[in-house]
Design a protein around this motif. Structure first.
Motif, PDB file in Angstrom:
ATOM      1  N   GLN A  73       0.332 -16.679   0.247  1.00 18.42           N
ATOM      2  CA  GLN A  73       1.080 -15.763   1.092  1.00 18.42           C
ATOM      3  C   GLN A  73       1.745 -14.702   0.203  1.00 18.42           C
ATOM      4  N   ILE A  74       1.850 -13.489   0.703  1.00 10.98           N
ATOM      5  CA  ILE A  74       2.459 -12.417  -0.083  1.00 10.98           C
ATOM      6  C   ILE A  74       3.877 -12.793  -0.502  1.00 10.98           C
ATOM      7  N   GLY A  75       4.637 -13.371   0.400  1.00  4.10           N
ATOM      8  CA  GLY A  75       5.998 -13.761   0.075  1.00  4.10           C
ATOM      9  C   GLY A  75       6.078 -14.834  -0.979  1.00  4.10           C
ATOM     10  N   GLU A  76       5.016 -15.630  -1.117  1.00  6.64           N
ATOM     11  CA  GLU A  76       4.980 -16.706  -2.109  1.00  6.64           C
ATOM     12  C   GLU A  76       4.780 -16.165  -3.513  1.00  6.64           C
ATOM     13  N   VAL A  77       3.953 -15.131  -3.664  1.00  7.55           N
ATOM     14  CA  VAL A  77       3.598 -14.630  -4.997  1.00  7.55           C
ATOM     15  C   VAL A  77       4.496 -13.487  -5.465  1.00  7.55           C
ATOM     16  N   MET A  78       5.251 -12.891  -4.553  1.00  4.29           N
ATOM     17  CA  MET A  78       6.167 -11.819  -4.946  1.00  4.29           C
ATOM     18  C   MET A  78       7.573 -12.388  -5.112  1.00  4.29           C
ATOM     19  N   GLY A  79       8.071 -12.338  -6.333  1.00  4.32           N
ATOM     20  CA  GLY A  79       9.415 -12.819  -6.598  1.00  4.32           C
ATOM     21  C   GLY A  79      10.469 -11.860  -6.083  1.00  4.32           C
ATOM     22  N   GLU A  80      11.721 -12.255  -6.215  1.00  2.23           N
ATOM     23  CA  GLU A  80      12.816 -11.430  -5.715  1.00  2.23           C
ATOM     24  C   GLU A  80      12.882 -10.069  -6.390  1.00  2.23           C
ATOM     25  N   THR A  94      -1.511 -13.329   4.106  1.00  2.00           N
ATOM     26  CA  THR A  94      -2.041 -13.740   2.814  1.00  2.00           C
ATOM     27  C   THR A  94      -2.460 -12.516   2.011  1.00  2.00           C
ATOM     28  N   VAL A  95      -2.662 -12.725   0.725  1.00  2.00           N
ATOM     29  CA  VAL A  95      -3.140 -11.639  -0.138  1.00  2.00           C
ATOM     30  C   VAL A  95      -4.502 -11.160   0.341  1.00  2.00           C
ATOM     31  N   LEU A  96      -5.342 -12.093   0.791  1.00  2.00           N
ATOM     32  CA  LEU A  96      -6.663 -11.706   1.299  1.00  2.00           C
ATOM     33  C   LEU A  96      -6.530 -10.872   2.565  1.00  2.00           C
ATOM     34  N   ASP A  97      -5.587 -11.239   3.453  1.00  2.00           N
ATOM     35  CA  ASP A  97      -5.340 -10.428   4.649  1.00  2.00           C
ATOM     36  C   ASP A  97      -4.978  -8.998   4.253  1.00  2.00           C
TER      37      ASP A  97
END
Length: 328
Positions: free
Chosen positions: A81-88, A36-39
């Motif tokens: 999650q980092i993968g959720e908020v970072m687009g391609e 997660t971003v918090l992690d």
């Protein structure tokens, strides 16, 4: 299977509310689908820079403490999650403090105005309704369901951070406050509904909302603040005892003009709303310069140029059917 990659974190830093913000770059190794971003923030704070300031507590999207802007949109760092908020096409994870509130340090903002605005709606069941009795304050499932969505609000501030009106108006209480306002209005145990409706009809409350939908998009617990604001507006519009305000006249005029012509005739709209059908001379004079500019720039049709919509009859029938259904 864990896939660890190098992630660039661009963190906005600010030492105090009076200092200029800067951005600092950090690099971490993490699995974007499991971190997660918090992690990520905790990892940076523990391993690279212990001076970073941010709030956190439950880590389960319950307390609302870790609200911040993540890649341009407010939300809970523990929920994203980092993968959720970072687009391609994103090369960086950009983390910033919430908007519309002064920064104390880094990602920590001063929530005083946020809480003060909440107090303005008096978000508590009225004292008279809470007098101790021999029975419990029972509610049926149907009564509880009316206020459930608004009751889910964890007051994280995400909606306030993204609110366009809060960005330019000090008087607007904010979507969080109005969601809580509806929660009390919908509670059958409260005995101040009429008083609340009158209060929320004033400037600074529901009619100042621009309906940008930002609050609905960022709410982490699906309170849907704009929907709650709309429900308060419906209660106001359904109250025949309230004096008609400009905001109410705006709503009524839009419906009336669509019923008449199928769409809105701009040459009538301002006169009816601000000028109160030629009864408000001061209001008419206030929009006169704007009217001249609209005519000169070709933005306002002359009365003899305006053409009704081809679907005017269908639009009128639809509106009348809805009004009839609501009055049943």
């Amino acid at each position: 299977m864990n896939i660890t990659v190098n992630i660039t974190v661009k963190l906005r830093r600010q030492t105090s509310r009076h200092s200029e913000p800067t951005y600092q770059i950090f690099h971490i190794e993490a699995d974007p689908d499991r971190t997660t971003v918090l992690d990520a923030l905790i990892k940076i704070q523990n391993e690279q820079d212990g001076s970073i300031g941010f709030r956190r507590n439950c880590r389960n999207a319950i307390c609302g403490s870790c609200s911040m802007r993540i890649n341009g949109q407010s939300g809970l760092a523990c929920q994203k999650q980092i993968g959720e908020v970072m687009g391609e096409n994103d090369t960086e994870l950009v983390i910033e403090p919430m908007q519309n509130l002064p920064v104390i340090k880094d990602l920590i903002v001063d929530m005083t105005k946020f809480w003060d605005n909440l107090a303005k709606v008096d978000p508590y069941v009225s004292t008279a309704s809470r007098q101790i009795s021999k029975t419990e304050f029972l509610q049926t499932p149907e009564q509880r369901a009316k206020l459930q969505a608004a009751a889910n609000c964890i007051l994280c501030g995400s909606c306030y951070s993204e609110c366009n009106t809060a960005a330019i108006s000090d008087r607007f209480v904010g979507p969080h406050a109005l969601a809580k306002a509806y929660r009390i209005m919908a509670d059958n145990r409260d005995d101040r509904t009429e008083e609340r409706i009158q209060k929320y009809n004033e400037s600074g409350f529901v009619w100042d909302c621009t309906r940008c939908y930002n609050c609905n998009e960022v709410c982490p617990v699906e309170v849907q603040p704009l929907d709650r604001i709309s429900q308060i507006k419906h209660e106001i519009l359904a109250n025949p005892d309230l004096p008609e305000s400009t905001a109410q006249r705006h709503r009524h005029t839009m419906v009336d003009l669509v019923k008449e012509d199928g769409w809105i005739d701009e040459s009538k709209f301002g006169v009816r709303v601000v000028g109160d059908n030629f009864r408000d001379l001061k209001g008419l004079l206030s929009i006169f310069p704007l009217g001249i500019r609209m005519v000169l720039s070709g933005k306002m049709p002359y009365p003899w140029q305006f053409q009704k919509s081809e679907g005017a009859i269908e639009a009128r029938a639809l509106i009348e059917a809805i009004e009839k259904a609501k009055n049943r």
